[in-house]
Design a protein around this motif. Structure first.
Motif, PDB file in Angstrom:
ATOM      1  N   CYS A  46      -9.674   5.576   2.652  1.00 45.42           N
ATOM      2  CA  CYS A  46      -9.004   4.932   3.788  1.00 45.42           C
ATOM      3  C   CYS A  46     -10.000   4.325   4.764  1.00 45.42           C
ATOM      4  O   CYS A  46     -11.038   4.918   5.068  1.00 45.42           O
ATOM      5  CB  CYS A  46      -8.150   5.949   4.530  1.00 45.42           C
ATOM      6  SG  CYS A  46      -6.960   6.805   3.467  1.00 45.42           S
ATOM      7  N   ILE A  57     -10.583  -6.674  -0.056  1.00 45.41           N
ATOM      8  CA  ILE A  57     -11.159  -5.973  -1.202  1.00 45.41           C
ATOM      9  C   ILE A  57     -11.492  -6.962  -2.312  1.00 45.41           C
ATOM     10  O   ILE A  57     -10.612  -7.647  -2.822  1.00 45.41           O
ATOM     11  CB  ILE A  57     -10.193  -4.899  -1.743  1.00 45.41           C
ATOM     12  CG1 ILE A  57      -9.881  -3.880  -0.661  1.00 45.41           C
ATOM     13  CG2 ILE A  57     -10.779  -4.233  -2.989  1.00 45.41           C
ATOM     14  CD1 ILE A  57      -8.786  -2.908  -1.048  1.00 45.41           C
ATOM     15  N   HIS A  87      -6.536  -8.229  -1.559  1.00 50.46           N
ATOM     16  CA  HIS A  87      -5.756  -7.257  -0.793  1.00 50.46           C
ATOM     17  C   HIS A  87      -6.531  -6.974   0.487  1.00 50.46           C
ATOM     18  O   HIS A  87      -7.757  -6.850   0.472  1.00 50.46           O
ATOM     19  CB  HIS A  87      -5.581  -5.982  -1.629  1.00 50.46           C
ATOM     20  CG  HIS A  87      -4.754  -4.938  -0.990  1.00 50.46           C
ATOM     21  ND1 HIS A  87      -3.395  -5.053  -0.843  1.00 50.46           N
ATOM     22  CD2 HIS A  87      -5.104  -3.749  -0.441  1.00 50.46           C
ATOM     23  CE1 HIS A  87      -2.931  -3.970  -0.233  1.00 50.46           C
ATOM     24  NE2 HIS A  87      -3.949  -3.169   0.017  1.00 50.46           N
ATOM     25  N   LEU A  89      -7.096  -4.483   3.702  1.00 53.22           N
ATOM     26  CA  LEU A  89      -6.865  -3.186   4.339  1.00 53.22           C
ATOM     27  C   LEU A  89      -7.026  -3.333   5.841  1.00 53.22           C
ATOM     28  O   LEU A  89      -8.057  -3.811   6.312  1.00 53.22           O
ATOM     29  CB  LEU A  89      -7.864  -2.136   3.848  1.00 53.22           C
ATOM     30  CG  LEU A  89      -7.756  -1.619   2.430  1.00 53.22           C
ATOM     31  CD1 LEU A  89      -8.860  -0.598   2.163  1.00 53.22           C
ATOM     32  CD2 LEU A  89      -6.400  -1.028   2.151  1.00 53.22           C
ATOM     33  N   CYS A  94      -5.058   2.604   3.289  1.00 50.62           N
ATOM     34  CA  CYS A  94      -5.776   3.314   2.228  1.00 50.62           C
ATOM     35  C   CYS A  94      -5.623   2.611   0.883  1.00 50.62           C
ATOM     36  O   CYS A  94      -4.646   1.908   0.642  1.00 50.62           O
ATOM     37  CB  CYS A  94      -5.214   4.728   2.078  1.00 50.62           C
ATOM     38  SG  CYS A  94      -5.293   5.716   3.595  1.00 50.62           S
ATOM     39  N   LEU A  95      -6.573   2.861   0.012  1.00 46.62           N
ATOM     40  CA  LEU A  95      -6.523   2.457  -1.389  1.00 46.62           C
ATOM     41  C   LEU A  95      -6.441   3.744  -2.206  1.00 46.62           C
ATOM     42  O   LEU A  95      -7.266   4.643  -2.021  1.00 46.62           O
ATOM     43  CB  LEU A  95      -7.773   1.662  -1.768  1.00 46.62           C
ATOM     44  CG  LEU A  95      -7.863   1.178  -3.204  1.00 46.62           C
ATOM     45  CD1 LEU A  95      -6.771   0.145  -3.494  1.00 46.62           C
ATOM     46  CD2 LEU A  95      -9.230   0.564  -3.475  1.00 46.62           C
ATOM     47  N   PRO A 101      -3.746  -2.540  -7.186  1.00 50.77           N
ATOM     48  CA  PRO A 101      -3.054  -3.498  -6.320  1.00 50.77           C
ATOM     49  C   PRO A 101      -2.771  -4.798  -7.078  1.00 50.77           C
ATOM     50  O   PRO A 101      -3.479  -5.152  -8.028  1.00 50.77           O
ATOM     51  CB  PRO A 101      -4.057  -3.755  -5.186  1.00 50.77           C
ATOM     52  CG  PRO A 101      -5.073  -2.681  -5.278  1.00 50.77           C
ATOM     53  CD  PRO A 101      -5.088  -2.241  -6.710  1.00 50.77           C
ATOM     54  N   ILE A 123     -15.601   0.621  -1.737  1.00 51.99           N
ATOM     55  CA  ILE A 123     -14.858  -0.629  -1.665  1.00 51.99           C
ATOM     56  C   ILE A 123     -15.867  -1.715  -1.293  1.00 51.99           C
ATOM     57  O   ILE A 123     -16.633  -1.551  -0.342  1.00 51.99           O
ATOM     58  CB  ILE A 123     -13.746  -0.551  -0.601  1.00 51.99           C
ATOM     59  CG1 ILE A 123     -12.700   0.478  -1.012  1.00 51.99           C
ATOM     60  CG2 ILE A 123     -13.103  -1.926  -0.389  1.00 51.99           C
ATOM     61  CD1 ILE A 123     -11.625   0.726   0.030  1.00 51.99           C
TER      62      ILE A 123
END
Length: 126
Positions: A46, A57, A87, A89, A94-95, A101, A123
């Motif tokens: 996160c 990302i 994507h 964030l 969070c991932l 994704p 990331i």
């Protein structure tokens, strides 16, 4: 201890969780820590809530950390597909480990994480 609890425990002892940010409006390229959490049976990397800027990302993954010359390599790795928007964030987002994704492809499929082994969750931003 459940598999999720073991996996969370392993990821919590991450020695090198990092995040490189370079969003369009930010000039920072300094590595910063991710917050590692567990929720609903998922291990999450996160962006801290107090981060101050969003992160796009480009690629992400979880890898084991070498200990005494031993490691397990990539446990999961994704990369943005050509022609897709990254994507983004926002602070506090969070991932999830193993969750792909939209617009990304897996370079390495999620693997069982070894109990009591240190991992890094990283990331990378474009």
């Amino acid at each position: 201890m459940s598999a999720v609890e073991r996996m969370y425990r392993v990821v919590v002892i991450v020695l090198a969780a990092f995040l490189v940010s370079a969003s369009a409006d930010a000039r920072s390229r300094v590595a910063r820590p991710l917050e590692i959490r567990s929720a609903d049976g998922n291990v999450l990397g996160c962006l801290p809530s107090d981060e101050g800027e969003a992160v796009e990302i480009d690629a992400a993954g979880v890898s084991s950390i070498m200990v005494d010359g031993r490691g397990f390599g990539k446990s999961w790795s994704i990369v943005l597909k050509d022609g897709h928007a990254p994507h983004r964030l926002q602070p506090g987002d969070c991932l999830a480990y193993g969750r792909l994704p939209y617009g990304y492809s897996e370079v390495a499929a999620p693997a069982e994480l070894e109990s009591e082994w240190p991992y890094s969750f990283g990331i990378r931003s474009p």
